[in-house]
Design an enzyme around this catalytic site. Structure first.
Site, PDB file in Angstrom:
ATOM      1  N   THR A  14       3.958  13.856   0.156  1.00  0.00           N
ATOM      2  CA  THR A  14       2.595  14.316   0.490  1.00  0.00           C
ATOM      3  C   THR A  14       2.007  13.506   1.643  1.00  0.00           C
ATOM      4  OG1 THR A  14       2.362  14.682  -1.865  1.00  0.00           O
ATOM      5  CG2 THR A  14       0.354  14.838  -0.580  1.00  0.00           C
ATOM      6  N   VAL A  15       2.132  12.183   1.555  1.00  0.00           N
ATOM      7  CA  VAL A  15       1.492  11.335   2.581  1.00  0.00           C
ATOM      8  C   VAL A  15       2.269  11.420   3.899  1.00  0.00           C
ATOM      9  CG1 VAL A  15       0.794   8.986   3.188  1.00  0.00           C
ATOM     10  CG2 VAL A  15       0.525   9.784   0.836  1.00  0.00           C
ATOM     11  N   LYS A 207      -3.685  -3.240  -5.927  1.00  0.00           N
ATOM     12  CA  LYS A 207      -4.678  -3.116  -4.849  1.00  0.00           C
ATOM     13  C   LYS A 207      -5.632  -4.302  -4.857  1.00  0.00           C
ATOM     14  CE  LYS A 207      -4.355   1.943  -5.062  1.00  0.00           C
ATOM     15  NZ  LYS A 207      -4.857   3.144  -5.743  1.00  0.00           N
ATOM     16  N   GLY A 304      -4.698  11.275  -2.137  1.00  0.00           N
ATOM     17  CA  GLY A 304      -4.523  12.579  -1.487  1.00  0.00           C
ATOM     18  C   GLY A 304      -3.928  12.398  -0.104  1.00  0.00           C
TER      19      GLY A 304
HETATM   20  N1  HSE Z   1      -2.417   7.016  -8.018  1.00  0.00           N
HETATM   21  C1  HSE Z   1      -3.319   6.484  -7.071  1.00  0.00           C
HETATM   22  C2  HSE Z   1      -4.733   6.807  -7.526  1.00  0.00           C
HETATM   23  C3  HSE Z   1      -3.051   7.062  -5.709  1.00  0.00           C
HETATM   24  O1  HSE Z   1      -4.899   7.586  -8.473  1.00  0.00           O
HETATM   25  O2  HSE Z   1      -5.676   6.279  -6.975  1.00  0.00           O
HETATM   26  C4  HSE Z   1      -3.621   6.260  -4.581  1.00  0.00           C
HETATM   27  O3  HSE Z   1      -3.141   4.959  -4.543  1.00  0.00           O
END
Ligand code: HSE
Length: 433
Positions: A14-15, A207, A304
């Protein structure tokens, strides 16, 4: 005019496909803004035959991403494979060692190997960029690394996982089950390949570890993040939070404390009136508290294809312009080891939901255990379920004033040992804005 920047893209999911489309759509604008053309000269993915709706005829195909990383036809390697180790890590290392800059969206790889990769990039004088690894389209990495360079940061926290926020938003608004919301998030393409990374809090932890390093100038330390997922949050908790003027969000919080840097991921009660409580669905938000800007909130799409591609393309543009600022904002040798503040030392308010046997003295016994641990209660709500048996347990929720985690745990353990409760207590930390 500089010669074109030749990019190799590994991973055409997707990305990856969105990045190629965006580079094509903004080709002229990017050329004007960076002073050079950006050309995709090589690609690599698992399945060559798959129709991705993009023209790959001008790019050389490589079955093996490592071969693409090594290719003398690229100056920049764009890693969009995913996974902390394996082909993503192997190809990224090979690219950096070969003197090519790298752009990646891979939070797991950075959380576990970010320092080692930054070291290679530094030794080779190339760039390592990872804007898309945190909070999708929100430019929080650049904001912390560059925009807030003149600030001393006290706390950075946020909604960093779109899947969990989507689940809680729908559960709260539509009163539907956790399982139904999760499968909807998977169908919409928000969730990780293994959704336990989302709901278990690990994606947020990766993150957060990256943000902590950028905010506090410390070495990335994903092992030092205390992680709790959202599996235990029920419709009853979301309802009780609502009654008390709160919402429940899965937050990642990194904070400077007297005993070190606290890094924690857990379901969190936030006041309904706070900025972060307004963030619904797959949207992410990051709040930064710092000495000069005081408070700043960035919100935007957290997952997304297009949103993530926006961040990847911003990094590509930086590399095209020749920006080689260290990825984590400081040379690796200047990143301080992270001094981990123990979670037991955490101070804050708590929500406690107990299923209490309906008999004289039960609530008083709980209140006494709280008092013994010097815990001051802000509010107590006891509500019998309409139509329930006279001897059925009753849900009682408490909100505490700020207290220590170890005192709270001690009090809850004592309440359990007293035998007045019918089910495992639910404890949720409160984050004040
Ligand atoms: N699975 C991750 C989310 C995608 O739901 O934020 C983006 O890192």
């Amino acid at each position: 005019m500089l010669p074109p920047l030749r990019a190799g893209v590994a991973g055409l999911g997707t990305v990856g496909a969105s990045v190629l489309r965006l580079l094509e759509r903004q080709r002229r604008t990017l050329e004007l803004r960076t002073g050079r053309a950006i050309v995709v000269t090589g690609v690599s993915a698992r399945s060559r035959g798959r129709d991705r709706g993009i023209d790959l005829s001008n790019a050389e195909w490589h079955d093996d991403p490592v071969a693409l990383a090594r290719s003398s036809d690229i100056d920049l390697f764009i890693e969009l494979i995913g996974g902390a180790d394996g082909p993503a890590l192997d190809s990224t290392k090979v690219a950096l060692e070969a003197g090519k800059s790298v752009v990646t969206a891979n939070k797991a790889m950075l959380a576990h190997h970010g320092l080692a990769l930054a070291k290679i990039a530094e030794a080779k004088g190339v760039g390592l960029r990872f804007e898309a690894s945190v909070a999708g389209g929100i430019p929080i990495v650049k904001t912390l690394r560059e925009g807030l360079v003149g600030n001393s940061i006290e706390r950075v926290y946020g909604i960093l996982n779109g899947t969990c926020n989507y689940i809680h938003s729908r559960m709260e608004a539509e009163k539907i089950s956790f399982a139904d919301c999760l499968s909807a998030a998977q169908k919409l393409g928000y969730a990780e390949a293994d959704p336990t990374f989302d709901i278990g809090g690990f994606d947020t932890a990766h993150k957060l570890a990256i943000l902590t390093s950028l905010a506090f100038g410390t070495a990335v330390d994903a092992e030092a993040v205390a992680v709790e997922g959202i599996e235990s949050i029920t419709l009853d908790d979301l309802q009780a939070a609502d009654d008390l003027g709160y919402r429940i969000k899965l937050l990642g919080v990194a904070k400077r404390t007297p005993s070190g840097i606290e890094q924690r991921v857990h379901p969190t009660m936030v006041r309904k009136s706070s900025a972060i409580a307004q963030i619904m669905g797959v949207t992410n938000a990051v709040v930064v508290n710092a000495d000069a800007v005081r408070e700043m909130t960035l919100a935007g799409p957290g997952a997304g294809g297009d949103a993530t591609a926006s961040a990847v393309v911003a990094d590509i543009a930086d590399i095209a312009k020749g920006d080689r600022t260290p990825g984590f904002g400081l040379p690796v040798a200047s990143l301080a080891p992270l001094e981990r503040a123990p979670l037991q030392a955490h101070q804050g308010g708590y929500y406690i939901r107990l299923s209490l046997h309906d008999r004289p003295g039960a609530a008083a016994a709980v209140a006494m255990r709280m008092a013994e641990s010097q815990i001051s209660l802000e509010s107590i709500i006891q509500r019998s379920q309409p139509g329930a048996n006279a001897d059925a347990p009753v849900p009682v929720t408490f909100i505490t004033h700020a207290t220590h985690e170890d005192a709270l745990r001690h009090a809850v353990d004592a309440v359990v040992a007293d035998g007045h409760i019918a089910a495992k207590p639910q404890v949720i930390r409160i984050e004040r804005e």
